[in-house]
Design a protein around this motif. Structure first.
Motif, mmCIF file in Angstrom:
data_model
loop_
_atom_site.group_PDB
_atom_site.id
_atom_site.type_symbol
_atom_site.label_atom_id
_atom_site.label_comp_id
_atom_site.label_asym_id
_atom_site.label_seq_id
_atom_site.Cartn_x
_atom_site.Cartn_y
_atom_site.Cartn_z
ATOM 1 N N VAL A 1 6.155 -6.665 -10.243
ATOM 2 C CA VAL A 1 6.135 -6.635 -8.781
ATOM 3 C C VAL A 1 7.002 -5.471 -8.331
ATOM 4 C CG1 VAL A 1 7.008 -7.771 -6.706
ATOM 5 C CG2 VAL A 1 5.642 -9.061 -8.345
ATOM 6 N N ILE A 2 6.464 -4.628 -7.454
ATOM 7 C CA ILE A 2 7.239 -3.538 -6.852
ATOM 8 C C ILE A 2 7.561 -3.958 -5.426
ATOM 9 C CG2 ILE A 2 7.257 -1.118 -6.177
ATOM 10 C CD1 ILE A 2 5.286 -0.564 -8.427
ATOM 11 N N GLU A 3 8.848 -3.990 -5.108
ATOM 12 C CA GLU A 3 9.284 -4.561 -3.836
ATOM 13 C C GLU A 3 10.602 -3.906 -3.420
ATOM 14 O OE1 GLU A 3 8.861 -8.022 -0.996
ATOM 15 O OE2 GLU A 3 7.567 -6.703 -2.151
ATOM 16 N N PRO A 4 10.814 -3.671 -2.121
ATOM 17 C CA PRO A 4 12.129 -3.214 -1.695
ATOM 18 C C PRO A 4 13.190 -4.269 -2.015
ATOM 19 C CG PRO A 4 10.503 -2.882 0.049
ATOM 20 C CD PRO A 4 9.848 -3.731 -0.986
ATOM 21 N N VAL A 5 14.315 -3.826 -2.527
ATOM 22 C CA VAL A 5 15.371 -4.793 -2.867
ATOM 23 C C VAL A 5 15.834 -5.539 -1.620
ATOM 24 C CG1 VAL A 5 16.142 -3.491 -4.873
ATOM 25 C CG2 VAL A 5 17.164 -3.017 -2.643
ATOM 26 N N GLU A 6 15.706 -4.892 -0.462
ATOM 27 C CA GLU A 6 16.134 -5.532 0.777
ATOM 28 C C GLU A 6 15.258 -6.732 1.124
ATOM 29 O OE1 GLU A 6 17.221 -1.184 0.869
ATOM 30 O OE2 GLU A 6 15.404 -2.332 0.408
ATOM 31 N N ASP B 1 17.774 3.179 4.998
ATOM 32 C CA ASP B 1 16.753 3.549 4.013
ATOM 33 C C ASP B 1 16.245 2.303 3.291
ATOM 34 O OD1 ASP B 1 17.330 6.131 4.701
ATOM 35 O OD2 ASP B 1 18.426 6.615 2.866
ATOM 36 N N ILE B 2 15.088 2.444 2.629
ATOM 37 C CA ILE B 2 14.613 1.365 1.761
ATOM 38 C C ILE B 2 14.799 1.804 0.314
ATOM 39 C CG2 ILE B 2 12.880 0.693 3.471
ATOM 40 C CD1 ILE B 2 10.780 1.644 1.331
ATOM 41 N N HIS B 3 14.856 0.825 -0.574
ATOM 42 C CA HIS B 3 15.079 1.085 -1.996
ATOM 43 C C HIS B 3 14.072 0.256 -2.798
ATOM 44 C CE1 HIS B 3 18.873 1.883 0.110
ATOM 45 N NE2 HIS B 3 19.008 2.870 -0.752
ATOM 46 N N GLU B 4 13.050 0.932 -3.303
ATOM 47 C CA GLU B 4 12.003 0.252 -4.061
ATOM 48 C C GLU B 4 12.474 0.008 -5.499
ATOM 49 O OE1 GLU B 4 9.091 -0.891 -3.156
ATOM 50 O OE2 GLU B 4 8.608 0.085 -1.249
ATOM 51 N N ALA B 5 12.142 -1.168 -6.015
ATOM 52 C CA ALA B 5 12.478 -1.517 -7.395
ATOM 53 C C ALA B 5 11.312 -2.272 -8.006
ATOM 54 C CB ALA B 5 13.751 -2.362 -7.446
ATOM 55 N N ASP C 1 0.827 -1.202 0.000
ATOM 56 C CA ASP C 1 0.000 0.000 0.000
ATOM 57 C C ASP C 1 0.866 1.258 0.000
ATOM 58 O OD1 ASP C 1 0.886 -0.426 2.576
ATOM 59 O OD2 ASP C 1 -1.077 -0.260 3.535
ATOM 60 N N TYR C 2 2.080 1.169 0.556
ATOM 61 C CA TYR C 2 3.014 2.297 0.481
ATOM 62 C C TYR C 2 3.358 2.603 -0.979
ATOM 63 C CZ TYR C 2 7.579 4.507 0.101
ATOM 64 O OH TYR C 2 8.611 5.317 -0.284
ATOM 65 N N ALA C 3 3.788 1.586 -1.735
ATOM 66 C CA ALA C 3 4.125 1.788 -3.149
ATOM 67 C C ALA C 3 2.888 2.197 -3.935
ATOM 68 C CB ALA C 3 4.728 0.516 -3.734
ATOM 69 N N ALA D 1 15.624 0.036 -10.670
ATOM 70 C CA ALA D 1 15.454 0.816 -9.443
ATOM 71 C C ALA D 1 14.424 1.913 -9.666
ATOM 72 C CB ALA D 1 16.791 1.413 -9.024
ATOM 73 N N LEU D 2 13.604 2.178 -8.648
ATOM 74 C CA LEU D 2 12.576 3.210 -8.744
ATOM 75 C C LEU D 2 12.882 4.401 -7.836
ATOM 76 C CD1 LEU D 2 9.405 0.931 -8.906
ATOM 77 C CD2 LEU D 2 10.462 2.208 -10.773
ATOM 78 N N LEU D 3 12.917 4.177 -6.534
ATOM 79 C CA LEU D 3 13.192 5.284 -5.612
ATOM 80 C C LEU D 3 13.660 4.745 -4.272
ATOM 81 C CD1 LEU D 3 10.593 5.287 -3.495
ATOM 82 C CD2 LEU D 3 9.467 6.450 -5.371
ATOM 83 N N SER D 4 14.229 5.638 -3.482
ATOM 84 C CA SER D 4 14.597 5.309 -2.112
ATOM 85 C C SER D 4 13.780 6.185 -1.173
ATOM 86 C CB SER D 4 16.093 5.527 -1.884
ATOM 87 O OG SER D 4 16.436 6.887 -2.097
#
Length: 311
Positions: free
Chosen positions: A156-161, A279-283, A112-114, A172-175
């Motif tokens: 799928v949009i997901e944090p790389v972590e 930080d998180i890194h969405e991809a 829901d964040y993304a 990569a999309l954003l941090s």
């Protein structure tokens, strides 16, 4: 097993049965599978009987009031979806993709964040640019790789972590960074700073992922480093955090981009975290079967455009 025999006799098999089999394996219910592809229950039952004969396996077995897949049926899911997807791409392949006129359907799985930060502007962009494109927004899945493998989602949009090491194409999309959120009139936090002592003494609201309440990346980091807190509330929806905090003594770690989008609707304030968290890194991730698809590439480019504007 007679799988090899089924392959050799392919010319004698109605390939429509593959579509029926896919619906049965997905729905695990004869009636719902029939509704999905527009066939009556009797027709579906007859098709299931033929499929059982072809594969020499019951495929679906009764367990109480429900149907369960056999081991052989489970093994068929991924290869069947991949085969049907390739057939569909072959039949619908065009030299290019024109968003102004072409009709396509895409599915995107995201938290829901993304959804708030990335997909809200993406939907507005698509509505304006591509009137015949339909986008299905799906909730985040715990096993994101399987969602791609089984073709349940195009992206799928997901944090790389969280996604971890993998062989899927990605961009990569954003941090984003974590801040502390408290009620704007919090009785114990009167200024614009939160001390480490206050942070540890206040009751916490924690965002958990899934039914097993897997901690988000920030709270998992604190747990891994031995930070002890008093957790009073857990919630699966990231976007509910500010509303649950309002009017309480709760404190919560929340991602800055989403929090700032909600500041106008909820009376909270954002403070720097007294304890550093990564930080998180969405991809975005997709299956390589889609890499050269012009329509899929257009969708990926739109997502990248949205991310660049946010950055």
């Amino acid at each position: 097993m007679r799988w090899e025999a089924a392959r050799v006799n392919l010319r004698n098999i109605d390939l429509n049965l593959l579509v029926i089999l896919d619906a049965l394996l997905t729905e695990r219910n004869v009636s719902r599978a029939g509704e999905r592809i527009g066939l009556s229950q009797s027709a579906m039952s007859a098709a299931l009987a033929r499929l059982r004969d072809i594969f020499s396996d019951p495929l679906l077995v009764r367990v109480g009031r429900d149907l369960a897949l056999t081991r052989n049926a489970e093994d068929l899911i991924v290869s069947l979806k991949e085969s049907l997807s390739k057939i569909e791409q072959t039949l619908t392949r065009r030299p290019g993709f024109n968003p102004a006129t072409d009709a396509r359907t895409f599915s995107i799985s995201a938290s829901d964040y993304a959804g708030l930060v990335l997909l809200t502007p993406l939907v507005k962009m698509i509505v304006n640019e591509a009137p015949n494109v339909t986008v299905h927004l799906l909730p985040r899945a715990r096993d994101a790789a399987r969602v791609l493998q089984t073709n349940q989602a195009d992206i799928v949009i997901e944090p790389v972590e969280l996604f971890g090491p993998n062989d899927y194409p990605t961009a990569a999309l954003l941090s984003d960074r974590w801040l502390c959120a408290v009620d704007a009139n919090h009785p114990d936090v009167t200024g614009n700073e939160l001390s480490e002592r206050q942070f540890l003494e206040l009751p916490h609201l924690v965002y958990g992922i899934g039914n097993d309440r897997q901690l988000n990346l920030a709270d998992q980091h604190l747990a891994d480093t031995g930070v002890q807190r008093r957790i009073e509330v857990t919630v699966e929806s990231f976007l509910l955090n500010p509303f649950l905090i309002e009017g309480t003594r709760l404190v919560s770690l929340i991602l800055e981009r989403a929090a700032k989008r909600l500041l106008g609707t909820v009376n909270i304030k954002l403070l720097e975290s007294p304890i550093a968290v990564p930080d998180i890194h969405e991809a975005m991730y997709w299956h390589p079967r889609h890499t050269t698809d012009p329509g899929h590439k257009w969708l990926r480019d739109r997502l990248l455009s949205v991310a660049q504007e946010l950055s």
